[in-house]
Design an enzyme around this catalytic site. Structure first.
Site, PDB file in Angstrom:
ATOM      1  N   CYS A   1      -9.486  -3.942 -10.211  1.00  0.00           N
ATOM      2  CA  CYS A   1      -9.040  -2.583  -9.553  1.00  0.00           C
ATOM      3  C   CYS A   1      -7.538  -2.966  -8.967  1.00  0.00           C
ATOM      4  CB  CYS A   1     -10.069  -2.183  -8.591  1.00  0.00           C
ATOM      5  SG  CYS A   1     -10.409  -3.384  -7.045  1.00  0.00           S
TER       6      CYS A   1
ATOM      7  N   HIS B   1       0.838  -1.259   0.017  1.00  0.00           N
ATOM      8  CA  HIS B   1      -0.146   0.079  -0.005  1.00  0.00           C
ATOM      9  C   HIS B   1       0.888   1.353  -0.103  1.00  0.00           C
ATOM     10  CE1 HIS B   1      -3.170  -2.913   0.993  1.00  0.00           C
ATOM     11  NE2 HIS B   1      -3.853  -1.956   0.225  1.00  0.00           N
TER      12      HIS B   1
ATOM     13  N   ASN C   1      -3.875  -7.714  -6.523  1.00  0.00           N
ATOM     14  CA  ASN C   1      -2.479  -7.391  -5.921  1.00  0.00           C
ATOM     15  C   ASN C   1      -2.824  -8.688  -4.636  1.00  0.00           C
ATOM     16  OD1 ASN C   1      -2.268  -4.981  -7.064  1.00  0.00           O
ATOM     17  ND2 ASN C   1      -3.417  -3.734  -5.475  1.00  0.00           N
TER      18      ASN C   1
ATOM     19  N   ARG D   1     -15.123   1.081  -1.094  1.00  0.00           N
ATOM     20  CA  ARG D   1     -14.850  -0.349  -0.424  1.00  0.00           C
ATOM     21  C   ARG D   1     -15.101   0.049   1.051  1.00  0.00           C
ATOM     22  NH1 ARG D   1      -9.305  -3.216  -1.603  1.00  0.00           N
ATOM     23  NH2 ARG D   1      -8.495  -1.576   0.189  1.00  0.00           N
TER      24      ARG D   1
HETATM   25  C1  PEP Z   1      -6.032  -5.545  -4.577  1.00  0.00           C
HETATM   26  O1  PEP Z   1      -5.869  -6.472  -3.453  1.00  0.00           O
HETATM   27  O2  PEP Z   1      -5.931  -5.858  -5.826  1.00  0.00           O
HETATM   28  C2  PEP Z   1      -6.727  -4.522  -4.099  1.00  0.00           C
HETATM   29  C3  PEP Z   1      -7.323  -3.669  -5.432  1.00  0.00           C
HETATM   30  O3  PEP Z   1      -7.071  -3.952  -2.883  1.00  0.00           O
HETATM   31  P1  PEP Z   1      -5.853  -3.647  -1.908  1.00  0.00           P
HETATM   32  O4  PEP Z   1      -4.639  -3.151  -2.858  1.00  0.00           O
HETATM   33  O5  PEP Z   1      -6.223  -2.314  -1.300  1.00  0.00           O
HETATM   34  O6  PEP Z   1      -5.530  -4.867  -0.745  1.00  0.00           O
HETATM   35 MG    MG Z   2      -6.867  -6.190  -1.789  1.00  0.00          MG
END
Ligand code: PEP
Ligand code: MG
Length: 574
Positions: free
Chosen positions: A506, A194, A458, A337
């Protein structure tokens, strides 16, 4: 002498500037000898720092966050015990008096002795407690530095400062106001952590996983950062500097050109419209969403409202934040979310208590065990739903039980709003993130019960390949092109399309030009990404013929040799 380092490319672009080192760890304390007359003062300084650290820990215990796990209390008790241990509370004092050294040094020497003792224990649990010793000492050191437990704000630097940290959490990065730096470098961390996602959103060059950058760089040294290649040059010679200045110029011109596409719809050469949505972390990101011409918000990571604060945002505060985004998008879709706290995004005071945070009480699991917190957020969300086109997205769902519990929870919140005659949109769409392999493989539960899906690549990649996305030691194994990942992705997209269910990606893959045609070839028509990446993706879509992508995407799916997959991807992107 000039030194070249290679790391993980996280955010593209070239930066040239002076290093600002973020001092953060206990291992970097200075050692100096004090004049005799200052020793009493130094001992008093040490005593005061111990006392404030103790007060800070007690305050944390008294203001225990409601959602903190039960381990939170035992973790605080343990830290208070370590603080009272004579190695920490007495021995440094005696050392200052005896050797006239500074308090930081005395503390570090005694900490090392205690850590060595812990390392010699046979019992694995006790051995691991050395981490707690280090954490307690870090707290005292921060207090000694007058930082009251926070990383320092780097306000004295001009805009060409390049931040170098050994490691930095998303919460600490936000506190540092990263906008003021021209580039960000870290020794640890992975491209989909993140922290990386935040930096990418700021459109600043960033390289992570550099291992030794923090050690090899001096404060104020001249650096070149090539975020696209993952290269850092310390002390470049004149010729290299001139070459990179030219490259920087080219890059900036290309970026400006891409931004001219703002009002151009994303339509492929054979006439299919693709929705390009934005990922945001805070309401103020809306300005960039409008500047890039995103047709909606595909992921508002609401948990960022919960970071870096001692209290929790109440219903009113959350409602205002959600309403401002929904209203600001004036009828365009806004997917919010529900909070995904846990793992690398902890609220204050609840740090690193789980053994394996990415597999622990995170996202919807945390929400379902802390119903009061979830209830507040859902009320705020539903109340905001009347101000535009808002959807609710639920992270980390694994299957039927969690889906049922979540939907029941939402239904109960609606009933409570009905009772109070509070308006909300009863048809608010509820979607599920597909980011656990179990969810991808048991997709029927989702297509039957949810209104839309969004793939979090991710986490999907992290959990499929068993690669911690924040750990640079395994970052080279984090492979979006692994056949297992590709099969899951194609399966999710085609199953959703067959079920006529809205599906978007996403995760960071959606914002990488290298994968745009591949995802289009799998049938994806909705992407959501950092605003900084959106113009580049749109440019790629405008230069794509869907009919050409499908057969090569299918060939990639049938290939299992990584070299062959790369070759085919290059062909697709040619
Ligand atoms: C993901 O896991 O791809 C996602 C979009 O959520 P985050 O990156 O916030 O875990
Ligand atoms: Mg995620």
């Amino acid at each position: 002498m000039s030194v070249k380092l290679h790391g993980i490319p996280v955010s593209g672009g070239i930066a040239i500037g002076h290093a600002h080192l973020l001092s953060h760890t206990t291992l970097e304390v200075a050692h100096y000898v004090l004049p005799k007359k200052l020793v009493v003062e130094e001992v008093a300084r040490f005593d005061t720092s111990l006392e404030s650290t103790r007060t800070g820990l007690l305050a944390l215990r008294n203001n225990r966050p409601v959602q903190a796990a039960a381990e939170f209390d035992s973790f605080l008790e343990l830290h208070l015990m370590i603080l009272a241990d004579t190695h920490i509370s007495q021995a440094p004092r005696e050392m200052i008096e005896r050797e006239h050294c500074n308090a930081e040094w005395a503390l570090k020497v005694q900490m090392d002795a205690l850590v060595t003792q812990f390392e010699s224990f046979e019992d694995a649990y006790l051995r691991d407690r050395k981490t707690d010793v280090v954490q307690v000492v870090e707290r005292i050191l921060k207090t000694l530095a007058g930082q009251s437990g926070h990383v320092p704000r780097a306000t004295r630097h001009n805009v060409s400062a390049i931040l170098i940290a050994h490691d930095i959490s998303p919460a600490d990065l936000i506190q540092l106001r990263p906008q003021q730096f021209t580039a960000i470098l870290t020794d640890l961390g992975g491209a989909t952590s993140h922290t990386a996602i935040i930096v990418r959103g700021l459109n600043k060059p960033c390289v992570m996983g550099l291992h030794q950058a923090r050690k090899l760089t001096q404060e104020n040294e001249l650096l070149i950062v090539d975020g696209t290649q993952g290269v850092v040059i310390i002390n470049p010679d004149k010729q290299t500097l001139a070459e990179y200045k030219q490259r920087q110029n080219h890059w900036e011109k290309a970026q400006q050109k891409l931004r001219l596409l703002k009002s151009t719809p994303a339509i492929t050469q054979d006439g299919t419209t693709i929705e390009l949505h934005a990922n945001i972390e805070w309401p103020h990101d809306l300005a960039e969403v409008h500047a890039t011409g995103a047709t909606g918000i595909g992921l508002f990571r609401s948990e960022f409202l919960f970071l870096n604060r001692d209290n929790l945002p109440d219903e009113e505060e959350q409602f205002e934040a959600y309403r401002s985004v929904v209203k600001g998008m004036a009828g365009k879709p806004v997917t919010i979310r529900t909070f995904d706290l846990g793992a690398d995004k902890q609220i204050n005071g609840a740090q690193r208590v789980a053994n394996n945070p990415a597999l622990g009480l995170r996202a919807i699991r945390l929400c379902l065990t802390e119903p009061a917190l979830f209830h507040t957020q859902l009320r705020a969300l539903l109340r905001a739903s009347v101000y535009g086109n808002m959807k609710i997205l639920v992270p980390m769902l694994s299957g039927t039980n969690e889906i049922n519990q979540t939907l029941k929870f939402i239904a109960d919140v609606k009933t409570s709003l009905d009772r109070e005659h509070i308006p909300y949109n009863p048809d608010t769409k509820i979607g599920g993130m597909i980011e656990i392999p179990a969810a991808a493989l048991a997709l029927n539960a989702f297509t039957k019960k949810m209104d839309f899906l969004s793939v979090g690549t991710n986490d999907l990649i992290q959990y499929t390949l068993a690669i911690d996305r924040t750990d640079e030691d395994v970052a080279h194994l984090y492979d979006p092109l692994h056949p297992a990942v590709l099969h899951l992705l194609e399966h999710i997209i085609s199953t959703a399309n067959k079920a006529k269910m809205e599906i978007s990606v996403c995760g960071e893959m959606a914002g990488e030009v290298a994968y745009t045609r591949l995802l289009l070839g799998f049938g994806l028509r909705q992407f959501s990404m950092n605003t900084a990446q959106l113009p580049g993706i749109k440019h790629r879509i405008l230069h794509t013929n869907l009919a050409d992508t499908m057969p090569i995407a299918q060939k990639i799916l049938r290939a299992d040799d990584p070299i062959k997959i790369r070759e085919l991807l290059d062909r697709l992107n040619a």
